[in-house]
Design a protein around this motif. Structure first.
Motif: not given
Length: 81
Positions: A21-23, A28-29, A35-39
Motif C-alpha cells: 500500500e505504501v509503494v 499514485m502520488r 499529471e499536474q505538471r503536464h496539464l
C-alpha cells in the motif's frame, strides 16, 4: 513462540500488504504530480497558442484593410486618367 514458528504468517502477510500500500500510494502520488505538471504545461502552451492566433487574426484583418485602401487609391488614380 513467534507467528512464524506457530505457522501463522498473518503478521508477515499484513506487513507485506502494508508495504504494498505504501509503494502503490507513492506511485499514485507520482502519477498525480506528473499529471499536474503536464496539464500545467499543456494549458500554458494552449494559452500562448491562443494569444498568437488572436495576434495573427488581428494582423490579417489590418493587412487586408491596408491592402484594400491601397487598391482603392490605385483604382481612383486609374479612373481619373
Amino acid at each position: 513462540e513467534s507467528d512464524c514458528e506457530r505457522g501463522n504468517h498473518h503478521g508477515q502477510i499484513d506487513g507485506l500488504h502494508g508495504a504494498r500500500e505504501v509503494v502503490v500510494g507513492g506511485i499514485m502520488r507520482q502519477v498525480s504530480e506528473l499529471e499536474q505538471r503536464h496539464l500545467a504545461y499543456v494549458y500554458a502552451h494552449r494559452d500562448r497558442l491562443q494569444k498568437r492566433l488572436k495576434e495573427n487574426l488581428e494582423e490579417e484583418v489590418g493587412f487586408m484593410a491596408d491592402s484594400k485602401a491601397i487598391k482603392e487609391q490605385l483604382q481612383q488614380m486609374m479612373d481619373t486618367n
